[in-house]
Design an enzyme around this catalytic site. Structure first.
Site, short mmCIF file in Angstrom:
data_model
loop_
_atom_site.label_atom_id
_atom_site.label_comp_id
_atom_site.label_asym_id
_atom_site.label_seq_id
_atom_site.Cartn_x
_atom_site.Cartn_y
_atom_site.Cartn_z
N GLU A 1 0.98 -1.33 -0.09
CA GLU A 1 -0.04 -0.11 0.06
C GLU A 1 0.80 1.28 0.08
O GLU A 1 0.30 2.24 -0.41
CB GLU A 1 -0.92 -0.19 1.29
CG GLU A 1 -2.12 -1.15 1.25
CD GLU A 1 -3.04 -1.13 0.28
OE1 GLU A 1 -3.39 0.19 -0.08
OE2 GLU A 1 -3.33 -1.81 -0.36
N SER B 1 -45.83 -33.44 41.66
CA SER B 1 -45.19 -33.79 42.86
C SER B 1 -43.77 -33.03 43.37
O SER B 1 -43.74 -33.22 44.70
CB SER B 1 -45.11 -35.44 43.14
OG SER B 1 -46.22 -36.11 43.04
#
Length: 798
Positions: free
Chosen positions: A90, A465
């Site tokens: 770059e 239960s």
């Protein structure tokens, strides 16, 4: 000669004039654009868009939420070879220019004049930082000029290292990856400092065109770009020619790696996201928050395995429902594989297609195309499903089960490949610390991708239960003892709050006569529970039970409460059971322990209600001087006692018998003496439950269908839910020492006659030990003749 000199003078004057004009244009442009330029100093405090990450208590990544996948790093963390690669690609003169590369700009200007647009930028890395952080991506002269001015300002304000750090953390590199660390994770599943030269060069090639040079989408162009960068690096002296040549020969190793999820807990992740959304809003997904939960990764993984295993085992007990889909037998293999690849994987259940069926074996293909052998041991279970109560005949041949083209599910187990299927039944598991409510594990269903409904927090079901211990605790708090006799006999109730006469029964359809309270609970006798509640009074019982945190509007105002006809959520139930595990204190469940911003500052931290006997609460904000005589100060809110210490001990002691000799005795396989719990099964076996605990952890499991229907007449809390609880606890309690239940002051143990509940007579061989509050110890001894004849005084029976 004079003419040449005249022309030369004119050229010099014209050039000078152009230079002056250019300078005036630059200066004029500068003053024209400067008021609209942003303050470069903002870059020092820039907040990069970073996703929310959710972790377990031991820092395992659970989830990541956010559009952009980014993990910022410092300049010191950037590998030198990557710096060399990105500069070669770059901006090779990055360390020499002042933000603008004149040659690059001249090239861009020529393109603008000759074509009317800029085709390749003359942008330096500094100019790209200016564009990425402050400007749009439009290709105009004004934007380009603004970019140049900003780059010059940036170079004056920031060091080269700071500029490079901003650049590598901001750039888009494809596949939702922003910044080089995220790109390394996405393409290679590793951090940037773990990549080889060829891989670093591949990532360095992406900023120019993340799609065109993407190694996943365009491998040919990606490798060309990578090799060009390697050649540039060698030409610039960043690497030797030998290193560049070696890297050039390397194949593409990039594959897509999703978020590096370390712990599967999607139901938990969604709970955290929803909770934080209300406090942090939309910034939740962009500001890099880290949320740390109370989950233990080992516990959560154990819960995941337990739920999947338990549901698959239930499914097998009820038969094989056939293939998910039937593909055309003469369809090409590639076409079949395409269908497989579009079929989701749920948990460990992989889709596969049957290619060949022989006598007692079959050949199947998985999504990736690999072929596997399914032996008889892996499919012989598959009797045809008829309904939850019946199956077809046992298969004798593989052709009784499979046909070429069947799309089925398989699991890779220690015994080899196993045929399976996606369960229609669902489950929920939640476990927490009884000391402060920290949620240790939570599974809201078989698979989040299959169903996002969280049955732990969103679904209400009857506990059956599993609810009885709360009624029995109310009884113990109102004068009952574990030896109190209650008559297990037929009864008909004409209750105005019920639609008609009610004739409750025990599951066995039998009646057992006078029964001690302890035995009634661990054997889950329905009629005894109803008689206890009637004796207490529904109103009195409700006032006591509401202490445990159950919503009043979901508790029935009639005797059916004794059989668990309330509507509860698993999270509510496990929270209530925590009061048994911690000897009588009310805690609140919590999931988020702390939230930090991207810099590690704590934005919120949990202050859970905590069981701390003998402690004194001192608020963190208190400015009062500390009294040196006060011991055990804590800045955590102290849990309220809702059950007396003696009653909490008694009910826990009774529930230990559920595991030692009652409906939960399968849990004896865990080989521990500190466990207690209770099974639960609702009418017509529509819901199966087990809740159990010791002093370190409490967990509840529910199994049932989302649209309530029977699980089958052979399914109960002990067969459907308890095995899941056992499998979870086996891992969750590994290495955890036993915590014996120590009787509090005022509790005594005496020998009693098991038939009458009275003191044992001298020499009684079948006497048992029972625990009582000291003041409730039986004063009368059983009569030897009555004990021998199995008779009791019915006047003492409720």
């Amino acid at each position: 000669m004079i003419k040449i000199k005249t022309l030369l003078g004119f050229a010099i004057k014209f050039g000078f004039f152009c230079a002056i004009l250019g300078a005036l244009v630059v200066v004029g442009g500068y003053y024209y654009l400067k008021p609209g330029l942003p303050d470069v100093d903002q870059l020092r405090d820039i907040r990069l868009q970073t996703p929310l990450r959710i972790y377990s208590s031991d820092n395992k990544l659970i989830a990541e939420y956010g559009e952009k996948r980014r993990t910022p790093i410092s300049h010191a963390e950037i590998p030198q070879q990557f710096i060399d690669a990105i500069l070669a690609a770059e901006d090779s003169r990055f360390y020499n220019h002042l933000g603008v590369d004149v040659k690059g700009l001249a090239r861009a200007a020529y393109q603008l004049v000759s074509t009317g647009r800029i085709q390749t930028g003359g942008s330096t890395i500094t100019m790209q930082v200016a564009k990425n952080y402050f400007l749009t991506r439009e290709r105009t002269f004004t934007r380009k000029f603004s970019e140049i001015l900003l780059a010059l300002q940036i170079e004056q304000e920031l060091s080269k290292e700071e500029i490079l750090e901003l650049y590598v953390n901001k750039i888009f590199l494809g596949n939702r990856a922003y910044g080089i660390q995220a790109a390394a994770n996405v393409y290679y599943g590793r951090n940037i400092d773990q990549l080889a030269l060829a891989e670093l060069a591949m990532i360095a090639g992406l900023p120019k065109a993340p799609s065109a040079y993407n190694p996943l989408a365009n491998p040919t162009r990606a490798i060309e770009r990578r090799n060009w960068i390697l050649a540039r690096m060698a030409g610039l002296g960043y690497v030797t020619q030998e290193e560049a040549d070696s890297a050039t020969e390397a194949p593409i190793t990039a594959t897509y790696h999703g978020s590096d999820i370390e712990l599967y807990a999607p139901y938990v992740a969604e709970m955290v996201r929803n909770e934080l959304q209300t406090t942090l809003g939309e910034q939740l997904y962009t500001d890099g928050f880290n949320a740390y939960t109370t989950l233990r990764s080992t516990d959560q993984a154990a819960a995941n395995r337990a739920v999947v295993s338990g549901l698959i085992n239930y499914d097998r007990r009820h038969g094989y429902r056939g293939p998910e889909k039937q593909l055309t037998p003469d369809e090409s293999l590639e076409s079949m594989l395409k269908t497989l690849r579009s079929t989701p994987v749920f948990s460990t259940l992989q889709p596969a297609v049957v290619l060949k069926v022989e006598q007692q074996t079959a050949t199947l293909a998985l999504r990736g195309g690999e072929e596997i052998a399914l032996n008889w041991e892996g499919m012989s279970w598959a009797r045809p499903y008829i309904n939850v109560n019946s199956m077809g005949p046992k298969p004798k041949l593989a052709t009784d089960i499979l046909t070429v083209g069947d799309l089925v599910r398989v699991i890779d187990s220690e015994e080899g490949w196993q045929l399976t299927q996606i369960p229609e039944v669902q489950a929920a598991l939640v476990a927490l610390s009884p000391k402060n409510g920290a949620i240790r594990a939570l599974v809201g269903g078989f698979n989040f991708s299959h169903s996002k409904f969280n049955r732990v927090t969103q679904g209400t079901r009857q506990p059956g239960s599993n609810f009885k211990p709360f009624v029995y605790t109310a009884a113990l708090a109102n004068g009952f003892t574990p030896a109190t006799l209650i008559n297990d006999a037929p009864v008909v109730f004409e209750d105005s709050s019920l639609e008609s006469s009610w004739r409750p029964q025990n599951y066995s359809k039998k009646f057992y006569g006078p029964t001690r309270l302890r035995e009634a609970l661990y054997k889950s006798r329905n009629l005894v529970s109803i008689r206890i509640l009637r004796r207490l009074g529904v109103k009195n019982a409700l006032e006591f039970i509401e202490r445990f945190g159950f919503p009043e509007d979901r508790l029935p105002q009639n005797l059916s409460l004794a059989l668990g006809s309330a509507d509860v959520k698993p999270l509510e139930l496990v929270t209530a059971y925590a009061a048994f595990a911690n000897q009588g204190y009310k805690i609140e469940p919590y999931l988020i322990s702390r939230v930090e911003d991207i810099e590690g500052n704590r934005l919120q931290e949990a202050k859970p209600i905590t069981v701390c006997q003998g402690c004194t609460y001192r608020p963190p904000s208190s400015e009062d001087p500390v009294d040196p005589s006060v011991e055990n100060l804590t800045d955590l809110p102290i849990a309220e006692r809702i059950v007396g210490e003696q009653e909490a001990y008694l009910i826990t002691n009774i529930m230990q018998d559920v595991i030692k000799r009652g409906t939960g005795k399968k849990a004896k396989v865990l080989g521990r003496n500190d466990l207690a719990g209770k099974t639960g099964t609702t009418n017509d076996q529509k819901d199966a439950w087990f809740s159990g605990f010791n002093q370190e952890i409490v967990a509840s499991v529910w199994v049932g269908f989302d649209q309530p229907k029977t699980l089958g007449r052979s399914e109960f809390g002990s067969s459907a839910a308890l095995p899941i609880w056992i499998k979870y606890m086996e891992d969750a309690l590994e290495g955890v020492p036993e915590t014996p239940l120590i009787p509090p002051e005022g509790i005594v143990s005496v020998r009693i006659d098991p038939k009458s509940g009275l003191l044992a007579f001298p020499g009684q061989k079948d006497a048992v030990f029972e625990v009582f509050r000291k003041e409730d110890t039986p004063k009368q001894a059983a009569v030897a003749e009555a004990a021998a004849n199995n008779t009791v005084n019915t006047e003492e029976i409720f």
